[in-house]
Design a protein around this motif. Structure first.
Motif, PDB file in Angstrom:
ATOM      1  N   LYS A  50      30.948  33.802  55.669  1.00 34.87           N
ATOM      2  CA  LYS A  50      29.694  34.230  54.776  1.00 34.87           C
ATOM      3  C   LYS A  50      29.274  35.867  54.977  1.00 34.87           C
ATOM      4  O   LYS A  50      28.979  36.465  53.944  1.00 34.87           O
ATOM      5  N   GLY A  53      31.723  37.647  52.754  1.00 38.94           N
ATOM      6  CA  GLY A  53      31.207  37.346  51.385  1.00 38.94           C
ATOM      7  C   GLY A  53      30.004  38.207  50.916  1.00 38.94           C
ATOM      8  O   GLY A  53      29.930  38.865  50.020  1.00 38.94           O
ATOM      9  N   GLU A  54      29.070  38.249  51.884  1.00 37.24           N
ATOM     10  CA  GLU A  54      27.721  39.088  51.677  1.00 37.24           C
ATOM     11  C   GLU A  54      28.163  40.524  51.422  1.00 37.24           C
ATOM     12  O   GLU A  54      27.545  41.292  50.882  1.00 37.24           O
ATOM     13  N   ALA A  57      30.063  41.304  48.399  1.00 33.47           N
ATOM     14  CA  ALA A  57      29.231  40.776  47.258  1.00 33.47           C
ATOM     15  C   ALA A  57      28.179  41.913  46.916  1.00 33.47           C
ATOM     16  O   ALA A  57      27.650  42.258  45.793  1.00 33.47           O
ATOM     17  N   LYS A  61      27.650  43.795  43.314  1.00 31.99           N
ATOM     18  CA  LYS A  61      26.911  42.998  42.520  1.00 31.99           C
ATOM     19  C   LYS A  61      26.285  43.406  41.066  1.00 31.99           C
ATOM     20  O   LYS A  61      26.230  42.563  40.275  1.00 31.99           O
ATOM     21  N   ALA A  80      34.109  32.980  48.767  1.00 34.85           N
ATOM     22  CA  ALA A  80      33.068  33.231  49.438  1.00 34.85           C
ATOM     23  C   ALA A  80      32.369  34.295  48.751  1.00 34.85           C
ATOM     24  O   ALA A  80      31.207  34.235  48.248  1.00 34.85           O
ATOM     25  N   ILE A  84      28.892  34.091  46.327  1.00 34.75           N
ATOM     26  CA  ILE A  84      27.741  34.903  46.665  1.00 34.75           C
ATOM     27  C   ILE A  84      27.156  35.788  45.569  1.00 34.75           C
ATOM     28  O   ILE A  84      26.226  35.837  45.105  1.00 34.75           O
ATOM     29  N   GLN A  86      28.127  35.494  42.484  1.00 38.42           N
ATOM     30  CA  GLN A  86      28.125  34.784  41.156  1.00 38.42           C
ATOM     31  C   GLN A  86      29.147  35.653  40.118  1.00 38.42           C
ATOM     32  O   GLN A  86      28.863  35.872  39.113  1.00 38.42           O
TER      33      GLN A  86
END
Length: 177
Positions: A50, A53-54, A57, A61, A80, A84, A86
């Motif tokens: 997670k 992934g964050e 991302a 973004k 992941a 996150i 999308q």
């Protein structure tokens, strides 16, 4: 800076899950090493996955990109990031499946699509370079690769030769300290 907080947390988590091991090891590249990055300890841990992934991302973004992972190791990371951020997911096979569509790339890749590749560990960058080539041969545009751990053994330079920027979340030096 938020990234530094997350980076420090990632380094701690990677150490906590036993991601770095010391001893004598033979790497995928065939090289001998006195340490091994057991990245599967990280990519099978939901908290690490997670956070990785964050971090990735956050950096993509605002970009119109697809996220690709190379089987098997970087697929959980790419998944992941895809969820996150999308962003659509692509999976690059090491070899085409020998049945059905015989695809080497799973997911929808169209001519001109921008793709970022995520990787678990890089040494010389050989396997991720094959993925870059595969995506480019199928019409995709790749100029960035994110890697969880860079072993600092030539991947950055080898990718630069192909006009691809390697963006490590952490380096092996940061893990060893």
């Amino acid at each position: 800076m938020i990234f530094m907080d997350k980076k420090s947390k990632l380094i701690k988590l990677l150490k906590d899950v036993g991601c770095i091991k010391f001893g004598e090891f033979i790497l995928a590249s065939g090289k001998k090493s006195n340490y091994y990055i057991d990245i599967k300890k990280a990519t099978t841990n939901p908290e690490v996955l997670k956070l990785v992934g964050e971090i990735i991302a956050e950096q993509i973004k605002d970009e119109d990109v697809k996220v690709a992972g190379v089987e098997l190791g970087s697929v959980p990371i790419a998944t992941a990031v895809s969820i996150i951020a999308q962003k659509p997911l692509l999976i690059v096979r090491k070899k085409p499946k020998d049945y059905g569509t015989k695809n080497k790339i799973e997911g929808e890749l169209k001519e001109g699509d921008r793709v970022i590749i995520v990787e678990d560990v890089t040494t010389t960058g050989g396997s991720v370079l094959k993925a870059v080539k595969e995506i480019r041969e199928n019409g995709g545009i790749v100029d960035k690769v994110f890697v969880v751990v860079d072993r600092l053994e030539g991947a950055k330079e080898n990718l630069q030769k192909e006009n691809v920027e390697l963006i490590p979340l952490v380096t092996v030096e940061e893990l060893k300290s």
